[in-house]
Each structure stands twice: as C-alpha cells, then as structure tokens.
Design a protein around this motif. Structure first.
Motif, PDB file in Angstrom:
ATOM      1  N   ALA A   1      15.281  12.624   0.559  1.00  0.00           N
ATOM      2  CA  ALA A   1      14.962  12.602   1.986  1.00  0.00           C
ATOM      3  C   ALA A   1      14.792  11.143   2.397  1.00  0.00           C
ATOM      4  N   PRO A   2      14.996  10.819   3.674  1.00  0.00           N
ATOM      5  CA  PRO A   2      14.790   9.442   4.116  1.00  0.00           C
ATOM      6  C   PRO A   2      13.350   8.997   3.859  1.00  0.00           C
ATOM      7  N   LEU A   3      13.180   7.710   3.589  1.00  0.00           N
ATOM      8  CA  LEU A   3      11.855   7.148   3.333  1.00  0.00           C
ATOM      9  C   LEU A   3      11.641   5.966   4.259  1.00  0.00           C
ATOM     10  N   ARG A   4      10.669   6.080   5.164  1.00  0.00           N
ATOM     11  CA  ARG A   4      10.354   4.988   6.097  1.00  0.00           C
ATOM     12  C   ARG A   4       9.300   4.100   5.456  1.00  0.00           C
ATOM     13  N   LEU A   5       9.638   2.835   5.257  1.00  0.00           N
ATOM     14  CA  LEU A   5       8.721   1.861   4.668  1.00  0.00           C
ATOM     15  C   LEU A   5       8.005   1.030   5.725  1.00  0.00           C
ATOM     16  N   ALA A   6       8.647   0.869   6.870  1.00  0.00           N
ATOM     17  CA  ALA A   6       8.075   0.119   7.983  1.00  0.00           C
ATOM     18  C   ALA A   6       8.786   0.589   9.247  1.00  0.00           C
ATOM     19  N   ASP A   7       8.301   0.133  10.396  1.00  0.00           N
ATOM     20  CA  ASP A   7       8.929   0.546  11.656  1.00  0.00           C
ATOM     21  C   ASP A   7      10.414   0.230  11.694  1.00  0.00           C
ATOM     22  N   ASP A   8      10.790  -0.873  11.069  1.00  0.00           N
ATOM     23  CA  ASP A   8      12.191  -1.298  11.124  1.00  0.00           C
ATOM     24  C   ASP A   8      12.919  -1.172   9.786  1.00  0.00           C
ATOM     25  N   LEU A   9      12.347  -0.408   8.843  1.00  0.00           N
ATOM     26  CA  LEU A   9      12.976  -0.276   7.528  1.00  0.00           C
ATOM     27  C   LEU A   9      12.895   1.163   7.038  1.00  0.00           C
ATOM     28  N   GLU A  10      14.070   1.800   6.940  1.00  0.00           N
ATOM     29  CA  GLU A  10      14.138   3.156   6.424  1.00  0.00           C
ATOM     30  C   GLU A  10      15.231   3.206   5.358  1.00  0.00           C
ATOM     31  N   LEU A  11      14.906   3.826   4.225  1.00  0.00           N
ATOM     32  CA  LEU A  11      15.885   4.013   3.156  1.00  0.00           C
ATOM     33  C   LEU A  11      16.483   5.403   3.305  1.00  0.00           C
ATOM     34  N   GLY A  12      17.798   5.487   3.206  1.00  0.00           N
ATOM     35  CA  GLY A  12      18.482   6.745   3.437  1.00  0.00           C
ATOM     36  C   GLY A  12      18.555   7.637   2.208  1.00  0.00           C
ATOM     37  N   VAL A  13      18.935   8.883   2.450  1.00  0.00           N
ATOM     38  CA  VAL A  13      19.135   9.863   1.381  1.00  0.00           C
ATOM     39  C   VAL A  13      20.149   9.310   0.388  1.00  0.00           C
ATOM     40  N   GLY A  14      19.886   9.477  -0.900  1.00  0.00           N
ATOM     41  CA  GLY A  14      20.798   9.006  -1.935  1.00  0.00           C
ATOM     42  C   GLY A  14      20.528   7.588  -2.412  1.00  0.00           C
ATOM     43  N   THR A  15      19.646   6.872  -1.722  1.00  0.00           N
ATOM     44  CA  THR A  15      19.294   5.516  -2.141  1.00  0.00           C
ATOM     45  C   THR A  15      18.531   5.580  -3.463  1.00  0.00           C
ATOM     46  N   GLN A  16      18.898   4.731  -4.393  1.00  0.00           N
ATOM     47  CA  GLN A  16      18.164   4.662  -5.644  1.00  0.00           C
ATOM     48  C   GLN A  16      17.021   3.663  -5.491  1.00  0.00           C
ATOM     49  N   VAL A  17      15.834   4.111  -5.848  1.00  0.00           N
ATOM     50  CA  VAL A  17      14.623   3.303  -5.690  1.00  0.00           C
ATOM     51  C   VAL A  17      14.078   2.962  -7.067  1.00  0.00           C
ATOM     52  N   PHE A  18      13.838   1.676  -7.303  1.00  0.00           N
ATOM     53  CA  PHE A  18      13.268   1.177  -8.551  1.00  0.00           C
ATOM     54  C   PHE A  18      11.762   1.078  -8.364  1.00  0.00           C
ATOM     55  N   ILE A  19      11.001   1.785  -9.185  1.00  0.00           N
ATOM     56  CA  ILE A  19       9.540   1.774  -9.083  1.00  0.00           C
ATOM     57  C   ILE A  19       8.991   0.997 -10.272  1.00  0.00           C
ATOM     58  N   TYR A  20       8.337  -0.109  -9.977  1.00  0.00           N
ATOM     59  CA  TYR A  20       7.808  -1.021 -10.993  1.00  0.00           C
ATOM     60  C   TYR A  20       6.316  -0.780 -11.147  1.00  0.00           C
ATOM     61  N   PHE A  21       5.907  -0.154 -12.245  1.00  0.00           N
ATOM     62  CA  PHE A  21       4.520   0.257 -12.446  1.00  0.00           C
ATOM     63  C   PHE A  21       3.520  -0.892 -12.382  1.00  0.00           C
ATOM     64  N   PRO A  22       3.749  -2.044 -13.051  1.00  0.00           N
ATOM     65  CA  PRO A  22       2.755  -3.124 -12.937  1.00  0.00           C
ATOM     66  C   PRO A  22       2.531  -3.578 -11.493  1.00  0.00           C
ATOM     67  N   GLY A  23       3.548  -3.468 -10.659  1.00  0.00           N
ATOM     68  CA  GLY A  23       3.382  -3.823  -9.249  1.00  0.00           C
ATOM     69  C   GLY A  23       2.391  -2.921  -8.536  1.00  0.00           C
ATOM     70  N   ILE A  24       2.329  -1.666  -8.958  1.00  0.00           N
ATOM     71  CA  ILE A  24       1.371  -0.719  -8.392  1.00  0.00           C
ATOM     72  C   ILE A  24       0.019  -0.877  -9.083  1.00  0.00           C
ATOM     73  N   HIS A  25       0.043  -0.915 -10.413  1.00  0.00           N
ATOM     74  CA  HIS A  25      -1.196  -0.949 -11.194  1.00  0.00           C
ATOM     75  C   HIS A  25      -1.993  -2.236 -11.016  1.00  0.00           C
ATOM     76  N   LYS A  26      -1.361  -3.287 -10.567  1.00  0.00           N
ATOM     77  CA  LYS A  26      -2.075  -4.563 -10.385  1.00  0.00           C
ATOM     78  C   LYS A  26      -2.125  -4.981  -8.920  1.00  0.00           C
ATOM     79  N   ASN A  27      -1.977  -4.008  -8.033  1.00  0.00           N
ATOM     80  CA  ASN A  27      -2.059  -4.271  -6.598  1.00  0.00           C
ATOM     81  C   ASN A  27      -3.541  -4.396  -6.220  1.00  0.00           C
ATOM     82  N   PRO A  28      -3.976  -5.564  -5.728  1.00  0.00           N
ATOM     83  CA  PRO A  28      -5.400  -5.754  -5.417  1.00  0.00           C
ATOM     84  C   PRO A  28      -5.898  -4.870  -4.272  1.00  0.00           C
TER      85      PRO A  28
END
Length: 100
Positions: free
Chosen positions: A20-47
């Motif tokens: 499904a589409p993913l809206r990240l910001a008012d002017d940024l939406e990722l479309g269906v079929g987009t491959q998203v790279f999820i980097y765990f340390p970026g989440i786990h070390k987010n202050p």
C-alpha cells in the motif's frame, strides 16, 4: 537481553515491498511495489525513541517503558507476521546459556 539486542542487533536490516502507499511527509509518498530498506540500528539508536541511545539501560524494557514506545520501535528478529520463526528458539537457547 533486549537492551543488548537493541545496541547490538543480531540482524541489521530487512527489505520489504510495499503493498500500500506509504506517506512519509506531506510531499513524500512511496508507491505500491517500492522496496523499503529498514535499518535496525537507525531505529534502535534514535534519540527520539530511546533517550541516551548509546547507553546500556536495561530498564528501557520494563513493561511501563515498552508501553510508551511505538509498536515497531524494537525489531530484534523483525516483527509482525514475518518475524523470524527461530526467534523463540534463539531466546530460549540464550536463556539456557546464561544459566550455565
């Protein structure tokens, strides 16, 4: 163990294809079929999620603290329906090794 995995994840990233589409910001939406790279340390070390992210603070995983965080803010073995099927076995094995 969870705080150790937060600082030193067993898996560093996953790739998912959007169903499904993913809206990240008012002017940024990722479309269906987009491959998203999820980097765990970026989440786990987010202050914003974990204050003082480089410090080892096991109390972060108390039931009260877990309730305050977003559902997918801790992704040791991925999450949701595609979570690693070996997760429970790995955790039991580590618990047994801690007792010997």
């Amino acid at each position: 163990m969870n705080e150790t995995f937060r600082l030193f994840p067993a898996i560093f990233s996953i790739i998912r294809k959007l169903k499904a589409p993913l809206r990240l910001a008012d002017d940024l939406e990722l479309g269906v079929g987009t491959q998203v790279f999820i980097y765990f340390p970026g989440i786990h070390k987010n202050p914003e999620i974990y204050p003082n992210p480089e410090e080892f603070i096991p109390e972060r995983f108390s039931p009260q603290e877990i309730q305050r965080r977003p559902q997918y803010s801790f992704l040791t073995f991925s999450a949701g329906p595609r979570k690693c099927i070996g997760f429970k076995f790995a955790m039991m094995q580590m618990m047994c090794e801690l007792h010997f």
